[in-house]
Design an enzyme around this catalytic site. Structure first.
Site, PDB file in Angstrom:
ATOM      1  N   TYR A  78       7.663 -10.997   8.194  1.00 39.94           N
ATOM      2  CA  TYR A  78       7.557  -9.617   7.732  1.00 39.94           C
ATOM      3  C   TYR A  78       8.587  -9.434   6.612  1.00 39.94           C
ATOM      4  CZ  TYR A  78       4.889  -8.366  11.984  1.00 39.94           C
ATOM      5  OH  TYR A  78       3.947  -8.284  12.988  1.00 39.94           O
ATOM      6  N   GLY A 236      -3.611  -0.004   7.133  1.00 41.84           N
ATOM      7  CA  GLY A 236      -3.044   1.197   7.723  1.00 41.84           C
ATOM      8  C   GLY A 236      -4.087   2.207   8.141  1.00 41.84           C
ATOM      9  N   THR A 238      -6.639   5.122   8.282  1.00 42.03           N
ATOM     10  CA  THR A 238      -7.561   5.556   7.222  1.00 42.03           C
ATOM     11  C   THR A 238      -7.632   7.073   7.105  1.00 42.03           C
ATOM     12  OG1 THR A 238      -9.429   5.657   8.731  1.00 42.03           O
ATOM     13  CG2 THR A 238      -9.051   3.552   7.595  1.00 42.03           C
TER      14      THR A 238
HETATM   15  N1  LIG Z   1       0.832  -9.852  16.644  1.00 45.32           N
HETATM   16  C1  LIG Z   1       0.197  -9.582  15.532  1.00 45.32           C
HETATM   17  O1  LIG Z   1      -0.619 -10.352  15.051  1.00 45.32           O
HETATM   18  C2  LIG Z   1       0.465  -8.285  14.834  1.00 45.32           C
HETATM   19  C3  LIG Z   1      -0.375  -7.881  13.780  1.00 45.32           C
HETATM   20  C4  LIG Z   1      -0.115  -6.669  13.172  1.00 45.32           C
HETATM   21  C5  LIG Z   1       0.941  -5.877  13.600  1.00 45.32           C
HETATM   22  N2  LIG Z   1       1.755  -6.298  14.599  1.00 45.32           N
HETATM   23  C6  LIG Z   1       2.885  -5.456  15.088  1.00 45.32           C
HETATM   24  O2  LIG Z   1       2.329  -4.247  15.565  1.00 45.32           O
HETATM   25  C7  LIG Z   1       2.984  -3.139  14.944  1.00 45.32           C
HETATM   26  C8  LIG Z   1       2.001  -1.982  14.861  1.00 45.32           C
HETATM   27  O3  LIG Z   1       1.005  -2.264  13.954  1.00 45.32           O
HETATM   28  P1  LIG Z   1       0.901  -1.478  12.575  1.00 45.32           P
HETATM   29  O4  LIG Z   1       2.224  -0.981  12.155  1.00 45.32           O
HETATM   30  O5  LIG Z   1       0.185  -2.342  11.630  1.00 45.32           O
HETATM   31  O6  LIG Z   1      -0.160  -0.380  12.907  1.00 45.32           O
HETATM   32  P2  LIG Z   1      -0.155   0.981  13.721  1.00 45.32           P
HETATM   33  O7  LIG Z   1       1.117   1.265  14.376  1.00 45.32           O
HETATM   34  O8  LIG Z   1      -1.390   0.949  14.513  1.00 45.32           O
HETATM   35  O9  LIG Z   1      -0.412   2.010  12.525  1.00 45.32           O
HETATM   36  C9  LIG Z   1       0.417   2.106  11.430  1.00 45.32           C
HETATM   37  C10 LIG Z   1      -0.325   2.956  10.414  1.00 45.32           C
HETATM   38  O10 LIG Z   1      -0.472   4.277  10.926  1.00 45.32           O
HETATM   39  C11 LIG Z   1       0.311   5.196  10.146  1.00 45.32           C
HETATM   40  N3  LIG Z   1       1.008   6.050  11.121  1.00 45.32           N
HETATM   41  C12 LIG Z   1       1.963   5.698  12.013  1.00 45.32           C
HETATM   42  N4  LIG Z   1       2.320   6.764  12.747  1.00 45.32           N
HETATM   43  C13 LIG Z   1       1.577   7.814  12.324  1.00 45.32           C
HETATM   44  C14 LIG Z   1       1.496   9.185  12.678  1.00 45.32           C
HETATM   45  N5  LIG Z   1       2.246   9.699  13.669  1.00 45.32           N
HETATM   46  N6  LIG Z   1       0.620   9.963  12.021  1.00 45.32           N
HETATM   47  C15 LIG Z   1      -0.157   9.472  11.025  1.00 45.32           C
HETATM   48  N7  LIG Z   1      -0.124   8.188  10.627  1.00 45.32           N
HETATM   49  C16 LIG Z   1       0.739   7.359  11.265  1.00 45.32           C
HETATM   50  C17 LIG Z   1       1.252   4.351   9.321  1.00 45.32           C
HETATM   51  O11 LIG Z   1       1.531   4.947   8.074  1.00 45.32           O
HETATM   52  P3  LIG Z   1       2.976   5.629   7.762  1.00 45.32           P
HETATM   53  O12 LIG Z   1       3.927   4.515   7.453  1.00 45.32           O
HETATM   54  O13 LIG Z   1       2.661   6.520   6.625  1.00 45.32           O
HETATM   55  O14 LIG Z   1       3.384   6.381   8.994  1.00 45.32           O
HETATM   56  C18 LIG Z   1       0.401   3.097   9.108  1.00 45.32           C
HETATM   57  O15 LIG Z   1      -0.581   3.320   8.118  1.00 45.32           O
HETATM   58  C19 LIG Z   1       3.442  -3.701  13.594  1.00 45.32           C
HETATM   59  O16 LIG Z   1       4.438  -2.912  12.981  1.00 45.32           O
HETATM   60  C20 LIG Z   1       3.887  -5.078  13.989  1.00 45.32           C
HETATM   61  O17 LIG Z   1       5.213  -5.035  14.512  1.00 45.32           O
HETATM   62  C21 LIG Z   1       1.508  -7.477  15.243  1.00 45.32           C
END
Ligand SMILES: NC(=O)c1ccc[n+]([C@@H]2O[C@H](COP(=O)([O-])OP(=O)(O)OC[C@H]3O[C@@H](n4cnc5c(N)ncnc54)[C@H](OP(=O)(O)O)[C@@H]3O)[C@@H](O)[C@H]2O)c1
Length: 312
Positions: A78, A236, A238
C-alpha cells in the site's frame, strides 16, 4: 459522530460500541480501519496515484485511534509515489499502544515503480516481505499476517513458510485472504488461522454466506473488504445505492455506507469491519456505524437485496 442526551450532554460514539472479538489472544473492537486508501487520493494502487497530504493522512490515523479503533489493516504494497501506509502508521502511532493490533498481508508485490510484480511464492520471498513489514512498521514482531493469494492452487508451502516464521517469533498469528473453504482447511492442518479476509458485503458474493458462517462456527474472524465500496471495488464507493439501503439509512438518519457496515457486522459477532477512508467525517461515521442496531424488518429487507442483487 456525536449524540446529545436529553440532559444536553454530548457524547462521541467510539469503536468500543461495536463490540469485541479476539484474534488469537489479541482483543480488538469490531470496527477497525483499513489503510489502503491513505497513501493516495482515490483507491487505486497504481504508479501514478496522487499522494495524499501527509499531515491529513497522519491525522486520520491518530483520530481513528482516539475513536477507539485498535485493529488496523495494512500492507507493504500500500504505497503511492510519496507515501507508504506502513510508514504513515509508524509515524502517526509509534510507540504503539499495547492494545493496538496491526494486521498486514503478504503475497502480492509491487516493484519500486509501483507496478504489480510476481507474488511471493517461496519461503525466502515471503520472509523478505515479512521483514519489510517489520522494518516499515518499526516492530520486532507482527501481530497478524494474512497470506493473500490469487487462484485455487495449494497454499501448503506458502502457509507452511509463514507458520515457521510464527514459530520463530516474527509473527504472532496467521490469517488468509482471498481464499476458499478448501484453502482454509489446508492451512488449518498446518497452523491455526485467526482470520479470513475476503471480498464480501451487502449485495456482494452471497454465494459465500455459508463460508462466512462457517468461519464463525470455527471461531475464526471473517473480515470483509470492500464492505462499503461494494461493486466499486478498488475505485471506491460509487454513490449509486439501491432503494432498500437508502430507506434504512434514512430511517436511522445516517448515510448508506453506515448501513452497509452495520449489515456486515450483523452477520455474526466474528465479523469485523476495516473500512478505509481519508476523510475524518467518514471515519467518525464509520466508527459510529458499529453502534447501529438494525431491526428484524430492516434485516429482512436488506437480506432480500443481498440475495437478489449479488455481484462480485
Ligand atoms: N485483502 C485484500 O485483498 C484487500 C483488498 C482491498 C482492500 N483491503 C483492505 O480493506 C480495507 C477496506 O477496503 P476499501 O478501503 O477499499 O473499501 P471500503 O472500506 O469498502 O470503502 C472505501 C470507499 O468508501 C468511501 N467511504 C468510506 N467511508 C465512507 C462513508 N462513511 N461515507 C461515504 N463514503 C465512504 C471511501 O471514500 P472516502 O475516502 O472519500 O471516504 C472509499 O471510496 C482497505 O483499506 C484495505 O485495508 C484488503
Amino acid at each position: 459522530m456525536t449524540s446529545t442526551s436529553s440532559a444536553g450532554t454530548t457524547t462521541t460514539v467510539t469503536a468500543t460500541a461495536s463490540g469485541r472479538w479476539t484474534l488469537g489472544d489479541l482483543p480488538v473492537n469490531r470496527i477497525g480501519f483499513g489503510t489502503m486508501r491513505l497513501p493516495q487520493t482515490g483507491g487505486a494502487l497504481v504508479p501514478d496515484a496522487v499522494p495524499r497530504d501527509r499531515d491529513a493522512a497522519l491525522a486520520v490515523l491518530r483520530r481513528a485511534v482516539d475513536l477507539g479503533v485498535n485493529h488496523i489493516d495494512t500492507a507493504a504494497f500500500y504505497f503511492s509515489p510519496l507515501r507508504s501506509a506502513n510508514e504513515l502508521i509508524n509515524s502517526a502511532l509509534a510507540p504503539y499502544a499495547d492494545d493496538l493490533v496491526i494486521t498486514t498481508k503478504v503475497g502480492p508485490a509491487r516493484d519500486l515503480t509501483g507496478q504489480w510484480a510476481a507474488h511471493a511464492r517461496t519461503p525466502e520471498a515471503l520472509r523478505g516481505q515479512v521483514e519489510e513489514n517489520l522494518r516499515q512498521l518499526g516492530r520486532d514482531h507482527l501481530d497478524v499476517v494474512n497470506l493473500r493469494i490469487v487462484g485455487t492452487d495449494s497454499i501448503a508451502e506458502r502457509f507452511g513458510a509463514l507458520a515457521e516464521l510464527r514459530q520463530a517469533g516474527l509473527i504472532r498469528h496467521l490469517g488468509l485472504s482471498n481464499v476458499t473453504p478448501a484453502h482454509l482447511a489446508e492451512a488449518q492442518a498446518i497452523a491455526p488461522v485467526v482470520c479470513v479476509q475476503n471480498r464480501y458485503g451487502l449485495g456482494m458474493r452471497s454465494k459465500d454466506d455459508a463460508f462466512v458462517q462457517d468461519c464463525g462456527a470455527q471461531g475464526i474472524a471473517f473480515v470483509p473488504y470492500y464492505a462499503i465500496a461494494a461493486a466499486g471495488g478498488e475505485a471506491g464507493a460509487t454513490g449509486a445505492e439501491p432503494a432498500e439501503v437508502l430507506a434504512v439509512a434514512q430511517a436511522h438518519g445516517v448515510g448508506p455506507a453506515e448501513i452497509r457496515l452495520a449489515w456486515t457486522l450483523h452477520q455474526g459477532p466474528h465479523v469485523l469491519a476495516i473500512p478505509g477512508t481519508g476523510d475524518p467525517g467518514h471515519l467518525a461515521a464509520n466508527v459510529a456505524a458499529g453502534a447501529l442496531s438494525l431491526s428484524e424488518d430492516e434485516l429482512k429487507l436488506l437480506d432480500g437485496l443481498h440475495r437478489s442483487a449479488t455481484t462480485g
